[in-house]
Design an enzyme around this catalytic site. Structure first.
Site, PDB file in Angstrom:
ATOM      1  N   ARG A 259     -36.631  15.532   8.949  1.00 56.52           N
ATOM      2  CA  ARG A 259     -36.259  15.229   7.571  1.00 56.52           C
ATOM      3  C   ARG A 259     -36.690  16.380   6.669  1.00 56.52           C
ATOM      4  O   ARG A 259     -37.601  17.134   7.010  1.00 56.52           O
ATOM      5  CB  ARG A 259     -36.910  13.926   7.114  1.00 56.52           C
TER       6      ARG A 259
ATOM      7  N   LYS B  18     -42.117   9.863   8.498  1.00 58.85           N
ATOM      8  CA  LYS B  18     -41.850   8.683   7.689  1.00 58.85           C
ATOM      9  C   LYS B  18     -42.662   7.517   8.217  1.00 58.85           C
ATOM     10  O   LYS B  18     -42.685   7.238   9.408  1.00 58.85           O
ATOM     11  CB  LYS B  18     -40.354   8.348   7.748  1.00 58.85           C
TER      12      LYS B  18
ATOM     13  N   HIS C  38     -29.977  16.357   5.603  1.00 57.12           N
ATOM     14  CA  HIS C  38     -29.763  15.192   6.466  1.00 57.12           C
ATOM     15  C   HIS C  38     -28.500  15.346   7.313  1.00 57.12           C
ATOM     16  O   HIS C  38     -28.410  14.778   8.403  1.00 57.12           O
ATOM     17  CB  HIS C  38     -29.695  13.920   5.626  1.00 57.12           C
TER      18      HIS C  38
ATOM     19  N   ARG D 286     -29.614  17.006  10.326  1.00 60.39           N
ATOM     20  CA  ARG D 286     -30.340  16.033  11.150  1.00 60.39           C
ATOM     21  C   ARG D 286     -29.345  15.185  11.941  1.00 60.39           C
ATOM     22  O   ARG D 286     -29.521  14.957  13.144  1.00 60.39           O
ATOM     23  CB  ARG D 286     -31.209  15.165  10.255  1.00 60.39           C
TER      24      ARG D 286
ATOM     25  N   HIS E 207     -37.488   7.525  14.597  1.00 60.09           N
ATOM     26  CA  HIS E 207     -36.953   6.248  14.138  1.00 60.09           C
ATOM     27  C   HIS E 207     -37.866   5.114  14.579  1.00 60.09           C
ATOM     28  O   HIS E 207     -38.404   5.129  15.692  1.00 60.09           O
ATOM     29  CB  HIS E 207     -35.552   6.013  14.704  1.00 60.09           C
TER      30      HIS E 207
ATOM     31  N   TYR F 289     -25.497   6.772  16.101  1.00 55.59           N
ATOM     32  CA  TYR F 289     -24.942   8.050  16.552  1.00 55.59           C
ATOM     33  C   TYR F 289     -23.910   7.862  17.656  1.00 55.59           C
ATOM     34  O   TYR F 289     -23.147   8.781  17.950  1.00 55.59           O
ATOM     35  CB  TYR F 289     -26.069   8.992  16.993  1.00 55.59           C
TER      36      TYR F 289
END
Length: 298
Positions: free
Chosen positions: A133, A158, A227, A230, A253, A262
């Site tokens: 990120r 995150k 992003h 990413r 994640h 994805y």
């Protein structure tokens, strides 16, 4: 600092929220209070409903931005003021999300080659070569680059979770050349702003500029953001045969469902699907009537 602001800051800090989240939450509540010209503890359900509609209809903020504002207000009223009943007055708006933009490998090549200077090239290659990120990239330290293990350490991902990401040899060559040029000491990408100082990292918003500028010079019509790189990193890994669980770990994640999107972006996986139409025993095209009206049976 007011008593309310101090109370909210303490609640955020004792839950170990990131500095960026703390800044955003405090700013969101302050903006809400300024909108009505009153202290936030003097406002209630009517103002909350009006304000949320104002953000969506008049300011026309993106749904994701409104969700972030609502999260801040929820924290203030539920966690700080203990007004649990107001949770129902702060629903998250429904988000009809479109599939994210993904660049092809050829487009990524054009983008990186169009970088304005070595700093921009290093940023673009780090974004695409790690899938990090933009905030994670901005907070990278020189010590996070482990050339012995060929790993990059993400200390503050995150949710506060750290992870290791394999270091590409091509990225290592570029980062070494960049280091010899800039000689960063603490942060890999230190700030060039006088107000922030070189001992501070670049702003995560600064990471946007190399993406937009390189995309313009490369003649790309897609909207390129950190992003986007990413998403491209994850999609290209999937198309190369990497399993979803591994991609989940690399991206940081929290659950596999987030990573599973994805599958919708991978052309290789989509093309491998056998369409049920192919299995129908249909009549030949030569036998199909070319007239608009069906002939009557005798």
């Amino acid at each position: 600092m007011t008593q309310l602001r101090r109370m909210m800051l303490e609640e955020l800090q004792r839950r170990n929220y990131s500095a960026e989240t703390i800044r955003h939450y405090l700013r969101a509540v302050a903006q809400f209070a300024q909108h009505f010209g009153k202290r936030p503890d003097q406002l209630g359900p009517d103002e909350l409903r009006t304000y949320q509609a104002y953000l969506l209809r008049e300011r026309k903020l993106a749904v994701g931005s409104v969700v972030a504002q609502v999260a801040a207000l929820r924290f203030f009223y539920v966690r700080v003021l203990k007004r649990h009943g107001l949770r129902e007055d702060l629903p998250y708006p429904k988000d009809h999300r479109r599939l994210p933009t993904v660049l092809s490998p050829e487009e990524v090549t054009r983008l990186i080659n169009a970088a304005g200077n070595l700093l921009h090239r290093a940023l673009l290659m780090t974004l695409y070569g790690t899938g990090m990120r933009r905030t994670e990239v901005s907070l990278l330290r020189v010590s996070d680059i482990d050339s012995q293990r060929m790993m990059i350490r993400v200390e503050r991902g995150k949710g506060g979770a750290g992870r290791d990401i394999p270091l590409s040899p091509a990225l290592l060559v570029t980062l070494r050349e960049y280091w010899c040029w800039k000689k960063p000491r603490i942060y890999l990408f230190p700030s060039s702003e006088r107000k922030r100082g070189k001992k501070q990292p670049i702003s995560d918003h600064t990471v946007w500029y190399p993406c937009a500028e390189a995309a313009r010079h490369a003649g790309l019509t897609k909207r390129v953001s950190p992003h986007c790189l990413r998403h491209s990193f994850a999609t290209h890994l999937l198309e190369a045969g990497t399993d979803l669980r591994t991609i989940q770990i690399l991206l940081g994640h929290g659950d596999l469902e987030t990573t599973a999107k994805y599958l919708h972006l991978s052309q290789r996986h989509l093309r491998a699907v056998v369409n049920p139409l192919e299995g129908l025993p249909l009549s030949r095209l030569e036998e199909v009537n070319r007239q608009y009206h069906r002939k009557k049976n005798p």
